[in-house]
Design a protein around this motif. Structure first.
Motif, PDB file in Angstrom:
ATOM      1  N   ILE A  12       0.822  -1.304   0.008  1.00  0.00           N
ATOM      2  CA  ILE A  12       0.017   0.076  -0.090  1.00  0.00           C
ATOM      3  C   ILE A  12       0.984   1.144  -0.043  1.00  0.00           C
ATOM      4  O   ILE A  12       0.710   2.164  -0.753  1.00  0.00           O
ATOM      5  CB  ILE A  12      -1.073  -0.131   1.109  1.00  0.00           C
ATOM      6  N   ASP A  13       1.797   1.243   0.936  1.00  0.00           N
ATOM      7  CA  ASP A  13       2.877   2.422   0.888  1.00  0.00           C
ATOM      8  C   ASP A  13       3.427   2.580  -0.346  1.00  0.00           C
ATOM      9  O   ASP A  13       3.584   3.736  -0.736  1.00  0.00           O
ATOM     10  CB  ASP A  13       3.756   2.198   2.090  1.00  0.00           C
ATOM     11  N   ARG A  14       3.829   1.609  -1.035  1.00  0.00           N
ATOM     12  CA  ARG A  14       4.723   1.674  -2.341  1.00  0.00           C
ATOM     13  C   ARG A  14       3.695   2.141  -3.464  1.00  0.00           C
ATOM     14  O   ARG A  14       4.032   3.264  -4.248  1.00  0.00           O
ATOM     15  CB  ARG A  14       5.192   0.397  -2.724  1.00  0.00           C
ATOM     16  N   VAL A  15       2.402   1.799  -3.550  1.00  0.00           N
ATOM     17  CA  VAL A  15       1.660   2.290  -4.553  1.00  0.00           C
ATOM     18  C   VAL A  15       1.198   3.704  -4.317  1.00  0.00           C
ATOM     19  O   VAL A  15       1.250   4.501  -5.310  1.00  0.00           O
ATOM     20  CB  VAL A  15       0.310   1.466  -4.391  1.00  0.00           C
ATOM     21  N   VAL A  16       0.935   3.980  -3.069  1.00  0.00           N
ATOM     22  CA  VAL A  16       0.706   5.502  -2.765  1.00  0.00           C
ATOM     23  C   VAL A  16       1.832   6.425  -3.035  1.00  0.00           C
ATOM     24  O   VAL A  16       1.466   7.446  -3.807  1.00  0.00           O
ATOM     25  CB  VAL A  16      -0.020   5.606  -1.366  1.00  0.00           C
ATOM     26  N   ALA A  17       2.928   5.929  -2.506  1.00  0.00           N
ATOM     27  CA  ALA A  17       4.139   6.781  -3.091  1.00  0.00           C
ATOM     28  C   ALA A  17       4.436   6.966  -4.405  1.00  0.00           C
ATOM     29  O   ALA A  17       4.604   8.091  -4.870  1.00  0.00           O
ATOM     30  CB  ALA A  17       5.345   6.273  -2.395  1.00  0.00           C
ATOM     31  N   GLN A  18       4.391   6.091  -5.274  1.00  0.00           N
ATOM     32  CA  GLN A  18       4.495   5.996  -6.612  1.00  0.00           C
ATOM     33  C   GLN A  18       3.334   6.607  -7.407  1.00  0.00           C
ATOM     34  O   GLN A  18       3.627   7.440  -8.463  1.00  0.00           O
ATOM     35  CB  GLN A  18       4.763   4.491  -7.354  1.00  0.00           C
ATOM     36  N   GLU A  44       0.257  11.587   2.175  1.00  0.00           N
ATOM     37  CA  GLU A  44       0.423  10.060   1.712  1.00  0.00           C
ATOM     38  C   GLU A  44       0.155   9.253   2.875  1.00  0.00           C
ATOM     39  O   GLU A  44      -0.414   8.037   2.740  1.00  0.00           O
ATOM     40  CB  GLU A  44       1.925   9.989   1.116  1.00  0.00           C
ATOM     41  N   GLU A  45       0.644   9.675   3.936  1.00  0.00           N
ATOM     42  CA  GLU A  45       0.273   8.711   5.197  1.00  0.00           C
ATOM     43  C   GLU A  45      -1.232   8.887   5.436  1.00  0.00           C
ATOM     44  O   GLU A  45      -1.851   7.553   5.572  1.00  0.00           O
ATOM     45  CB  GLU A  45       0.955   9.255   6.428  1.00  0.00           C
ATOM     46  N   LYS A  46      -2.020   9.737   5.324  1.00  0.00           N
ATOM     47  CA  LYS A  46      -3.528   9.730   5.428  1.00  0.00           C
ATOM     48  C   LYS A  46      -4.194   8.928   4.319  1.00  0.00           C
ATOM     49  O   LYS A  46      -5.090   7.995   4.621  1.00  0.00           O
ATOM     50  CB  LYS A  46      -4.051  11.097   5.402  1.00  0.00           C
ATOM     51  N   ILE A  47      -3.647   8.889   3.117  1.00  0.00           N
ATOM     52  CA  ILE A  47      -4.368   7.941   2.064  1.00  0.00           C
ATOM     53  C   ILE A  47      -3.825   6.725   2.253  1.00  0.00           C
ATOM     54  O   ILE A  47      -4.663   5.728   1.862  1.00  0.00           O
ATOM     55  CB  ILE A  47      -3.796   8.772   0.621  1.00  0.00           C
ATOM     56  N   GLY A  48      -2.640   6.460   2.736  1.00  0.00           N
ATOM     57  CA  GLY A  48      -2.515   5.099   3.118  1.00  0.00           C
ATOM     58  C   GLY A  48      -3.421   4.466   4.100  1.00  0.00           C
ATOM     59  O   GLY A  48      -3.535   3.366   4.223  1.00  0.00           O
ATOM     60  N   ALA A  89      -1.852   2.058 -13.774  1.00  0.00           N
ATOM     61  CA  ALA A  89      -0.355   2.048 -14.146  1.00  0.00           C
ATOM     62  C   ALA A  89       0.565   1.604 -12.859  1.00  0.00           C
ATOM     63  O   ALA A  89       1.284   0.555 -12.960  1.00  0.00           O
ATOM     64  CB  ALA A  89       0.169   3.264 -14.842  1.00  0.00           C
ATOM     65  N   VAL A  90       0.411   2.507 -11.874  1.00  0.00           N
ATOM     66  CA  VAL A  90       1.042   1.824 -10.725  1.00  0.00           C
ATOM     67  C   VAL A  90       0.819   0.758 -10.151  1.00  0.00           C
ATOM     68  O   VAL A  90       1.734  -0.062  -9.852  1.00  0.00           O
ATOM     69  CB  VAL A  90       0.886   3.094  -9.601  1.00  0.00           C
ATOM     70  N   LEU A  91      -0.376   0.314 -10.225  1.00  0.00           N
ATOM     71  CA  LEU A  91      -0.926  -0.953  -9.570  1.00  0.00           C
ATOM     72  C   LEU A  91      -0.315  -1.942 -10.339  1.00  0.00           C
ATOM     73  O   LEU A  91       0.312  -2.955  -9.786  1.00  0.00           O
ATOM     74  CB  LEU A  91      -2.340  -1.187  -9.464  1.00  0.00           C
ATOM     75  N   ALA A  92      -0.275  -1.864 -11.607  1.00  0.00           N
ATOM     76  CA  ALA A  92       0.315  -2.964 -12.653  1.00  0.00           C
ATOM     77  C   ALA A  92       1.611  -3.088 -12.625  1.00  0.00           C
ATOM     78  O   ALA A  92       2.120  -4.304 -12.630  1.00  0.00           O
ATOM     79  CB  ALA A  92       0.175  -2.764 -14.043  1.00  0.00           C
ATOM     80  N   GLU A  93       2.432  -2.029 -12.062  1.00  0.00           N
ATOM     81  CA  GLU A  93       3.906  -2.238 -11.933  1.00  0.00           C
ATOM     82  C   GLU A  93       4.274  -2.435 -10.465  1.00  0.00           C
ATOM     83  O   GLU A  93       4.958  -3.317 -10.310  1.00  0.00           O
ATOM     84  CB  GLU A  93       4.622  -0.826 -12.159  1.00  0.00           C
ATOM     85  N   GLU A  94       3.503  -2.405  -9.506  1.00  0.00           N
ATOM     86  CA  GLU A  94       3.904  -2.703  -8.261  1.00  0.00           C
ATOM     87  C   GLU A  94       3.113  -3.903  -7.490  1.00  0.00           C
ATOM     88  O   GLU A  94       3.788  -4.237  -6.680  1.00  0.00           O
ATOM     89  CB  GLU A  94       3.365  -1.564  -7.357  1.00  0.00           C
TER      90      GLU A  94
END
Length: 131
Positions: A12-18, A44-48, A89-94
């Motif tokens: 989750i953290d990687r997807v949100v950051a990317q 980003e922490e809130k969205i995480g 796109a981020v989901l597909a990569e991560e």
């Protein structure tokens, strides 16, 4: 309760950051977000937390996304297809494909719900003149 989608907090953290790295550079979405987000790590922490609540059922988010997006004033329904294409796109990569597809389906449902509550066009006068 079991998670809705079995992703990890680190995923989750990687997807949100990317996602937000790309949003900040996007010519249409970047300025909208920049006008409302003063502290990116806090945002980003809130969205995480939002995604941990939605995906892992952690009950760690208590915000109201509809209210926030509506109150922003410059968030429009037409932003959501762009938002979702970047997110996909981020989901597909991560993530592995099955997790990316499941999370994407949830994000698209959430995006549809949010976009229905927002202005549908950029027009200042949404009522057509027929005269």
């Amino acid at each position: 309760m079991p998670p809705r989608i079995p992703v990890s907090e680190a995923q989750i953290d990687r997807v949100v950051a990317q996602f937000y790295q790309r949003v900040r550079a996007h010519p249409a979405l970047g300025p909208v977000f920049a006008g409302h987000v003063a502290d990116w790590p806090v945002h980003e922490e809130k969205i995480g937390r939002f995604w941990r609540n939605a995906l892992l059922v952690q009950r760690c988010y208590d915000g109201n996304p509809m209210q926030v997006h509506r109150a922003a004033g410059d968030v429009k329904a037409q932003h959501f297809p762009v938002w979702l294409s970047i997110f996909d796109a981020v989901l597909a990569e991560e993530l592995p494909q099955h997790l990316a597809q499941a999370w994407s389906a949830l994000a698209h449902r959430i995006g549809r719900g949010l976009s229905f509550g927002l202005p549908q066009t950029d027009d200042a006068d949404p009522v057509p003149y027929l005269g």
